[in-house]
Scaffold this active site. Sequence first.
Site, PDB file in Angstrom:
ATOM      1  N   ASP A   1     -47.066 -52.263 -71.021  1.00  0.00           N
ATOM      2  CA  ASP A   1     -45.778 -52.150 -71.710  1.00  0.00           C
ATOM      3  C   ASP A   1     -44.865 -53.291 -71.250  1.00  0.00           C
ATOM      4  O   ASP A   1     -45.176 -54.031 -70.311  1.00  0.00           O
ATOM      5  CB  ASP A   1     -45.161 -50.795 -71.365  1.00  0.00           C
ATOM      6  CG  ASP A   1     -44.018 -50.399 -72.279  1.00  0.00           C
ATOM      7  OD1 ASP A   1     -43.788 -51.085 -73.294  1.00  0.00           O
ATOM      8  OD2 ASP A   1     -43.355 -49.388 -71.984  1.00  0.00           O
TER       9      ASP A   1
ATOM     10  N   ASP B   1     -40.447 -48.189 -79.700  1.00  0.00           N
ATOM     11  CA  ASP B   1     -39.513 -47.094 -79.428  1.00  0.00           C
ATOM     12  C   ASP B   1     -38.841 -46.606 -80.712  1.00  0.00           C
ATOM     13  O   ASP B   1     -37.750 -47.065 -81.077  1.00  0.00           O
ATOM     14  CB  ASP B   1     -38.459 -47.546 -78.409  1.00  0.00           C
ATOM     15  CG  ASP B   1     -39.060 -47.837 -77.047  1.00  0.00           C
ATOM     16  OD1 ASP B   1     -40.209 -47.428 -76.814  1.00  0.00           O
ATOM     17  OD2 ASP B   1     -38.383 -48.471 -76.220  1.00  0.00           O
TER      18      ASP B   1
END
Length: 647
Positions: free
Chosen positions: A242, A318
């Site tokens: 990430d 997100d």
Amino acid sequence: MALYGAIPFIIAHSEKHTLGMFWNNAAETWIDIDYTTTSTGGSTMFGDSSSQPKADTHWISETGIIDIFLFIGPKPADVSRQFTTIVGHPYLPPHAAIGYHQCRWNYNDQKDVQTVHENFDHYDIPMDVMWLDIEYTDGKRYFTWDAPKFANPDEMIKNLTKFGRNLVVISDPHFKKDDNYFVYKDLKDKDFCVKSKDGGNFEGWCWPGASYYPDFINPAVRDWYAELYSRETFKDAWTWNDMNEPSVFNGPEVTMHKDNIHIDGLEHREVHNIYGMAHVMASFDGHLKRHNYQLRPFILTRSFFAGSQRHAAVWTGDNTADWNHLKIAAPMLLSLNIAGMTFVGADIGGFFKNPDAQLMARWFQAAAFVPFMRNHAHIDTRRREPWLFDEQSMFVMRDAVRARYTFLPFWYTLFFHANQTGAPLMRPLWYEFPKDSTTFGMDDEYLLGNALLVKPVTEENSKQTEVYFPGDSSENWHDISSLQIHKGGTKASIDTPLQKIPVFQRGGTIIPRRFRVRRSSILAIEDPITLSIALNDEQIANGSLYLDDGITRNHLEGDYVFAKLELKDNLLKSRVVHPSKKYQTKVWLERVYITGFKFKPSGVEIHELPAGERKPLEFFYDETNRVLTVRKPGVNMGKGWAIVIRP
């Protein structure tokens, strides 16, 4: 510009021709697109442009050379093949990775992981992968564990793997500035850091606070980083890379300064869009090395570039618990698939905020029919495992996961085709129906391979949804739940109670499925197959089946079975075009289910090929729905066979 990843590829399509272009530049790039209804004259690669809609594109990169590849098709599949020949085909993931993934930021401790794992069994919901976000670490120091909370990570992983499940842990590309932290100290001592413009080690701010960033553009740094995955308590966990754009909280546009310096004096502006891909390349290599190149890795990455499909899956980042975010998921995933990045998904329920039960149920249903299926949530949201919702909603979510698992043989075969040809798993309707202009602007429904039409329900309180069935009147689309057949070139309003997932099988296709409920996919990998056959008007259908051990890289040595399936003239045949002496499958044929069959047979029998035993089979014909079911042919799917249906 893109937030997380960039694939500078564009595709143009008309009823006559499909073209593609790849702009091979890793710098920040802007693309202006100007649409006009008709062109101003002249000619294009499509031919006479006077009657064609036109889109002019203007490409601007901050630095680098102009390096353009043109792909002349002429069909969409040709462009996919040509493009992925240049940038690489998608890798074949381990079988478990195409199952259901359960994640949140964060599961609190080792007991919490065990409890969630046990509850999936208690509520009889299949699940393949548990995930841990950044809080599992000791103070956000990657390749460490928070010892009070995760006292015995080896035991935790073994408690998952012995039930056929796996663990993914996060590993970001920034390392906490702390002389007592072994990774940071080694990174600094080896002089492997990205440099600032003045030549010192670049210091940025991310989850751990002040951090240093490895120069993954340097092959020696990638080799060093790869070795970290062989650490004892990490060697059996998969990886989530990430924040690898890279994310720098105090940097310009929340990323790295463009005048930072990499190996050989390269400015960061020259390589920004491949930094994340280089990070993943190192992780992939580390996964291979730690098991002597025997096991297939699974890595999820947030940052990507053209070619990242060779090493990793991608998610859309997100998102938010909002119906509009559910609605935009399919267009985003279709764009990624067309650009070669096939193993993709969007987080179920939205990362931010709290979804209600209806949104969560519909998101589960939509996610069951995309390549990567993961439930993930922010640390400040309420827990959202399926059993925490009301019973009816939980059953809907469970049914969606179970539906996903029935199609895993079909999914796995699609992944194999993508690995061999570069073909997308998710396809816009025009990809398979290039002359059907009605489909050109449609992105709220899509195809899986050439066989399944999916229309996710993305409107709150929906009771009906309109579905367009592509193709001409010779196409048949079979509703997999109601068995109603719809003709191509038509629209229909489909009832969508909460339990309904609008999915239709294309007439003329054969889909392999499994219907036995197991706790995880690897425990079902030798379960029997059901062939779901939807006939076209000529009573013909074709398909294929790919089988291997689901875990190792032995398929690269030819240790797999690939069979082509055909039903024609009332004869269903399986021809093994790639047998294997080393890989001997135990998978057998449990059932054949044929929709659109026009008569009740006088008898059905199976012949093992080339000259095996013949035996009669039990069958049932539903005259109302025109469905023929053949029970327990019992033949091994690694061998050739034929089923004769007698009038």
